[in-house]
Design an enzyme around this catalytic site. Structure first.
Site, PDB file in Angstrom:
ATOM      1  N   HIS A  33       8.485   5.060   1.235  1.00 39.27           N
ATOM      2  CA  HIS A  33       7.499   4.018   1.579  1.00 39.27           C
ATOM      3  C   HIS A  33       8.023   2.631   1.202  1.00 39.27           C
ATOM      4  O   HIS A  33       7.854   1.676   1.952  1.00 39.27           O
ATOM      5  CB  HIS A  33       6.197   4.226   0.798  1.00 39.27           C
ATOM      6  CG  HIS A  33       5.229   5.170   1.425  1.00 39.27           C
ATOM      7  ND1 HIS A  33       4.686   4.973   2.678  1.00 39.27           N
ATOM      8  CD2 HIS A  33       4.669   6.317   0.968  1.00 39.27           C
ATOM      9  CE1 HIS A  33       3.854   5.952   2.963  1.00 39.27           C
ATOM     10  NE2 HIS A  33       3.816   6.793   1.933  1.00 39.27           N
ATOM     11  N   GLY A  67       0.593  10.287  -5.616  1.00 33.71           N
ATOM     12  CA  GLY A  67       1.471   9.122  -5.643  1.00 33.71           C
ATOM     13  C   GLY A  67       0.994   8.070  -4.661  1.00 33.71           C
ATOM     14  O   GLY A  67       0.251   8.373  -3.719  1.00 33.71           O
ATOM     15  N   CYS A 119      -0.012  12.538   2.951  1.00 35.80           N
ATOM     16  CA  CYS A 119       0.185  11.114   2.681  1.00 35.80           C
ATOM     17  C   CYS A 119      -1.154  10.411   2.856  1.00 35.80           C
ATOM     18  O   CYS A 119      -1.850  10.659   3.845  1.00 35.80           O
ATOM     19  CB  CYS A 119       1.221  10.553   3.660  1.00 35.80           C
ATOM     20  SG  CYS A 119       1.524   8.784   3.438  1.00 35.80           S
ATOM     21  N   LEU A 120      -1.510   9.554   1.916  1.00 37.69           N
ATOM     22  CA  LEU A 120      -2.810   8.870   1.998  1.00 37.69           C
ATOM     23  C   LEU A 120      -2.895   7.938   3.208  1.00 37.69           C
ATOM     24  O   LEU A 120      -3.982   7.564   3.614  1.00 37.69           O
ATOM     25  CB  LEU A 120      -3.094   8.102   0.703  1.00 37.69           C
ATOM     26  CG  LEU A 120      -3.227   8.973  -0.564  1.00 37.69           C
ATOM     27  CD1 LEU A 120      -3.484   8.101  -1.783  1.00 37.69           C
ATOM     28  CD2 LEU A 120      -4.314  10.017  -0.415  1.00 37.69           C
ATOM     29  N   HIS A 168       9.169  10.665  -1.732  1.00 37.37           N
ATOM     30  CA  HIS A 168       8.192  10.262  -0.710  1.00 37.37           C
ATOM     31  C   HIS A 168       7.783   8.794  -0.905  1.00 37.37           C
ATOM     32  O   HIS A 168       7.777   8.010   0.045  1.00 37.37           O
ATOM     33  CB  HIS A 168       6.962  11.197  -0.799  1.00 37.37           C
ATOM     34  CG  HIS A 168       5.861  10.876   0.157  1.00 37.37           C
ATOM     35  ND1 HIS A 168       5.499  11.725   1.189  1.00 37.37           N
ATOM     36  CD2 HIS A 168       5.021   9.800   0.246  1.00 37.37           C
ATOM     37  CE1 HIS A 168       4.488  11.163   1.860  1.00 37.37           C
ATOM     38  NE2 HIS A 168       4.176  10.002   1.301  1.00 37.37           N
ATOM     39  N   GLU A 169       7.472   8.424  -2.160  1.00 37.71           N
ATOM     40  CA  GLU A 169       7.031   7.045  -2.425  1.00 37.71           C
ATOM     41  C   GLU A 169       8.192   6.060  -2.257  1.00 37.71           C
ATOM     42  O   GLU A 169       8.001   4.937  -1.783  1.00 37.71           O
ATOM     43  CB  GLU A 169       6.421   6.914  -3.828  1.00 37.71           C
ATOM     44  CG  GLU A 169       5.234   7.832  -4.125  1.00 37.71           C
ATOM     45  CD  GLU A 169       4.169   7.849  -3.048  1.00 37.71           C
ATOM     46  OE1 GLU A 169       4.004   6.850  -2.327  1.00 37.71           O
ATOM     47  OE2 GLU A 169       3.504   8.891  -2.912  1.00 37.71           O
ATOM     48  N   GLN A 180       1.315   0.764   0.781  1.00 41.34           N
ATOM     49  CA  GLN A 180       0.106   1.446   1.236  1.00 41.34           C
ATOM     50  C   GLN A 180      -1.173   0.681   0.894  1.00 41.34           C
ATOM     51  O   GLN A 180      -2.236   0.988   1.425  1.00 41.34           O
ATOM     52  CB  GLN A 180       0.040   2.855   0.634  1.00 41.34           C
ATOM     53  CG  GLN A 180       1.124   3.766   1.192  1.00 41.34           C
ATOM     54  CD  GLN A 180       1.035   5.137   0.572  1.00 41.34           C
ATOM     55  OE1 GLN A 180       1.522   5.354  -0.526  1.00 41.34           O
ATOM     56  NE2 GLN A 180       0.388   6.067   1.255  1.00 41.34           N
TER      57      GLN A 180
HETATM   58 ZN    ZN Z   1       2.786   8.523   1.640  1.00 43.54          ZN
END
Ligand code: ZN
Length: 202
Positions: free
Chosen positions: A152, A45, A106-107, A148-149, A50
């Site tokens: 963000h 995701g 997480c990226l 999670h997204e 991000q």
């Molecule tokens: Zn993340």
């Protein structure tokens, strides 16, 4: 186009996304680039913050994961693969049920992962890339990724949801990452970053 992913310590990650009123060619291009960026990073995701865009847009794809997901549309079990990859605009999450601790990465936090407690299942209302409403209930990994997204999109990071013992054990790594990110920012951004709260609890 593969976009650079902003890392922990970047002030963009602490800002909320704006509502998308219309699916413009720019929004479509952003969604395409986000999907490409997510795939290139082997992620499940990605949220617009991000990649440096403050809009309520997330992309996800749970097909490559062995972790189970569930999805119901209009009360009927849906073929998850047929809905992937998924692009959600202006998502709203309701009716959280159950609690489940699960592993997350997480990226924006390279090489960091932790157990995070999330709702086991949720109801999602959003708009798709055709501007059509999308409503479904989901559980398992799919529900976790969307939560999670969605965090963000509202400036909340998984580090905010770690228990205190995990946060303490990762303290040094997190500080180092934050410092590295901020060292790469132009001076104006750096000043802004210092005035932001260090953490936000949801
Ligand atoms: Zn993340």
């Amino acid at each position: 186009m593969i976009l650079p992913v902003v890392k922990y310590g970047h002030p963009m990650l602490r800002q909320r996304g704006k509502r998308i009123e219309a699916v413009t060619p720019e929004i479509r291009e952003l969604a395409d680039s986000m999907l490409e960026t997510m795939r290139a990073s082997a992620g499940v995701g990605l949220a617009a913050q991000q990649v440096g865009h403050l809009v309520l847009l997330m992309v996800l794809d749970v097909r490559e994961s062995e972790r189970p997901s569930t999805m119901q549309v209009n009360g009927t079990e849906a073929d998850i693969a047929a809905h992937m990859p998924m692009v959600l605009l202006n998502p709203v999450l309701t009716e959280p049920a159950g609690k489940e601790v699960g592993f997350e990465g997480c990226l924006s936090f390279p090489a960091i992962s932790a157990d995070i407690c999330r709702a086991e299942s949720i109801t999602v209302s959003a708009m798709d890339l055709d501007g059509q409403p999308l409503n479904f209930r989901c559980g398992g990994l799919l529900a976790r990724v969307i939560q999670h997204e969605n965090d963000h999109l509202h400036g909340v990071l998984f580090v905010d949801r770690m228990d205190s013992a995990t946060k303490v054990s990762l303290g040094g790594v997190l500080k180092r990452l934050q410092k590295e990110t901020q060292a790469d920012l132009p001076p104006a951004r750096k000043r802004g970053a210092r005035s932001l709260p260090a953490s936000r609890h949801a």
